[in-house]
Scaffold this motif. Structure first.
Motif, PDB file in Angstrom:
ATOM      1  N   SER A  58      -4.136  -2.779  -5.220  1.00  0.00           N
ATOM      2  CA  SER A  58      -2.753  -2.396  -5.022  1.00  0.00           C
ATOM      3  C   SER A  58      -1.895  -3.655  -4.905  1.00  0.00           C
ATOM      4  CB  SER A  58      -2.606  -1.533  -3.763  1.00  0.00           C
ATOM      5  OG  SER A  58      -1.259  -1.263  -3.491  1.00  0.00           O
ATOM      6  N   GLU A  59      -2.206  -4.490  -3.915  1.00  0.00           N
ATOM      7  CA  GLU A  59      -1.466  -5.734  -3.744  1.00  0.00           C
ATOM      8  C   GLU A  59      -2.397  -6.828  -3.258  1.00  0.00           C
ATOM      9  OE1 GLU A  59       2.454  -5.555  -1.946  1.00  0.00           O
ATOM     10  OE2 GLU A  59       2.315  -3.364  -2.009  1.00  0.00           O
ATOM     11  N   MET A  99       3.261   3.404  -7.934  1.00  0.00           N
ATOM     12  CA  MET A  99       2.336   4.516  -8.190  1.00  0.00           C
ATOM     13  C   MET A  99       3.026   5.815  -7.803  1.00  0.00           C
ATOM     14  SD  MET A  99      -1.472   4.900  -6.629  1.00  0.00           S
ATOM     15  CE  MET A  99      -2.625   6.059  -7.329  1.00  0.00           C
ATOM     16  N   ARG A 128      -4.438  -4.985  -0.346  1.00  0.00           N
ATOM     17  CA  ARG A 128      -4.325  -3.533  -0.213  1.00  0.00           C
ATOM     18  C   ARG A 128      -5.115  -2.930  -1.363  1.00  0.00           C
ATOM     19  NH1 ARG A 128       1.209  -0.350   0.812  1.00  0.00           N
ATOM     20  NH2 ARG A 128       0.837  -1.293   2.844  1.00  0.00           N
ATOM     21  N   VAL A 178      -6.594   0.756  -3.212  1.00  0.00           N
ATOM     22  CA  VAL A 178      -6.356   2.195  -3.367  1.00  0.00           C
ATOM     23  C   VAL A 178      -7.576   2.811  -4.052  1.00  0.00           C
ATOM     24  CG1 VAL A 178      -4.949   3.951  -4.514  1.00  0.00           C
ATOM     25  CG2 VAL A 178      -3.856   1.957  -3.497  1.00  0.00           C
ATOM     26  N   ALA A 196      -5.537   4.619   0.724  1.00  0.00           N
ATOM     27  CA  ALA A 196      -5.222   3.191   0.695  1.00  0.00           C
ATOM     28  C   ALA A 196      -5.609   2.559   2.029  1.00  0.00           C
ATOM     29  CB  ALA A 196      -3.734   2.997   0.436  1.00  0.00           C
ATOM     30  N   ILE A 251       3.404   2.648  -2.431  1.00  0.00           N
ATOM     31  CA  ILE A 251       2.110   2.256  -2.998  1.00  0.00           C
ATOM     32  C   ILE A 251       2.329   1.748  -4.416  1.00  0.00           C
ATOM     33  CG2 ILE A 251      -0.220   3.031  -3.591  1.00  0.00           C
ATOM     34  CD1 ILE A 251       0.322   3.146  -0.593  1.00  0.00           C
ATOM     35  N   ARG A 252       1.856   0.543  -4.653  1.00  0.00           N
ATOM     36  CA  ARG A 252       1.929  -0.061  -5.983  1.00  0.00           C
ATOM     37  C   ARG A 252       0.517  -0.377  -6.448  1.00  0.00           C
ATOM     38  NH1 ARG A 252       6.299  -1.673  -3.189  1.00  0.00           N
ATOM     39  NH2 ARG A 252       5.291  -3.350  -2.059  1.00  0.00           N
ATOM     40  N   LEU A 253       0.357  -0.478  -7.749  1.00  0.00           N
ATOM     41  CA  LEU A 253      -0.914  -0.903  -8.327  1.00  0.00           C
ATOM     42  C   LEU A 253      -0.659  -2.107  -9.220  1.00  0.00           C
ATOM     43  CD1 LEU A 253      -2.602   2.480  -9.330  1.00  0.00           C
ATOM     44  CD2 LEU A 253      -3.102   1.045  -7.354  1.00  0.00           C
TER      45      LEU A 253
END
Length: 157
Positions: free
Chosen positions: A125-126, A54, A135, A137, A147, A42-44
């Motif tokens: 997120s993306e 994240m 994406r 979150v 998510a 999971i990225r932000l």
């Protein structure tokens, strides 16, 4: 007599088709997402436009190859809402999509209500994780986070 046979055949066919449709929608295409897989990362999106990892734990997720919208994830983060709000891009108009009934940790209706009331905050997120799909979150003050994938404005045109 022939009418009863034909009627019975039609009823049986409808029952089988209905059962098959239910199974295909709820179970057939979903698979668990392994914690070590890239899908579970999971990225932000930072306010500067760069994706950042994240911090997460206790990740539980599902996905399917049949649609880019079938991803759902539940996890916990130690990151505070204050820090997240100052660092990462908020997501406008988040709309969690309903998960299969057997995926207990993701309750789209409650998450959506909490996002509307401000009890949870949504972040990008993306962008375009798949063409026309973002994406998103959602994070709660106690660290619970969820998510999902959602159609973005380019897909809605």
């Amino acid at each position: 007599m022939n009418g009863k046979v034909i009627g019975g055949f039609l009823m049986l066919t409808a029952l089988v088709a209905g059962g098959a449709m239910y199974y295909l929608q709820e179970y057939a295409f979903y698979r668990p997402v392994e914690v070590s897989s890239p899908t579970a990362a999971i990225r932000l999106m930072s306010l500067g436009g760069m994706p950042e990892a994240m911090l997460t734990s206790d990740f539980e997720g599902i996905d399917a190859d049949s649609s880019p919208l079938r991803f759902r994830g539940c996890f916990v983060t130690p990151m505070t809402l204050a820090m997240l709000s100052e660092t990462f891009e908020p997501y406008e108009d988040p709309t969690p999509l309903v998960a299969p009934s057997w995926f207990d940790c993701f309750d789209a209706e409650n998450i959506g209500q909490d996002l509307e009331s401000g009890a949870a905050l949504a972040f990008l997120s993306e962008k375009n994780i798949h063409p026309g799909v973002d994406r998103v979150v959602a994070v709660y003050p106690d660290g619970r986070a969820y998510a999902w994938h959602q159609l973005n404005e380019s897909a809605e045109k």
